[in-house]
Design an enzyme around this catalytic site. Structure first.
Site: not given
Length: 104
Positions: A29, A32
């Site tokens: 991600c 993230c």
């Protein structure tokens, strides 16, 4: 220090009774990864006051399910085991800092 929350150790940290910040994320991600330095800085600033950690949702299905994680990054702010606030998505670090400070 950023804690790695897992299905196995979450209850032990929760039992300490300190406020917690949990960053639910995954290695793949991009947003993230952008939030990782923010979480690291938070862990350093509030060392000993707030338990700050991350949880890889790919490796910890039970914990992700317990909190109903559907989108990542998802940053949850807890007092004990009660969710008092959350942020979904990548946001400025100041926003995360404000919510963490409110836990104290």
């Amino acid at each position: 220090m950023v804690i790695d929350f897992t299905d196995q150790n979450f209850a032990d940290y929760a039992a300490q009774g300190k406020p917690m910040v949990i960053d639910f994320n995954a290695e793949w991600c991009g947003p993230c990864r952008r939030m990782a330095p923010v979480i690291e800085a938070l862990a350093q600033k509030y060392d000993g006051q707030i338990i700050v950690g991350q949880c890889n949702v790919d490796d910890n299905d039970d914990l992700a399910s317990k909190f109903g994680i559907r989108n990542i990054p998802a940053i949850y702010f807890l007092k004990g085991t009660e969710i008092v606030d959350k942020i979904i998505g990548a946001v400025p670090g100041t926003q995360v800092e404000e919510k963490a400070a409110a836990l104290l």
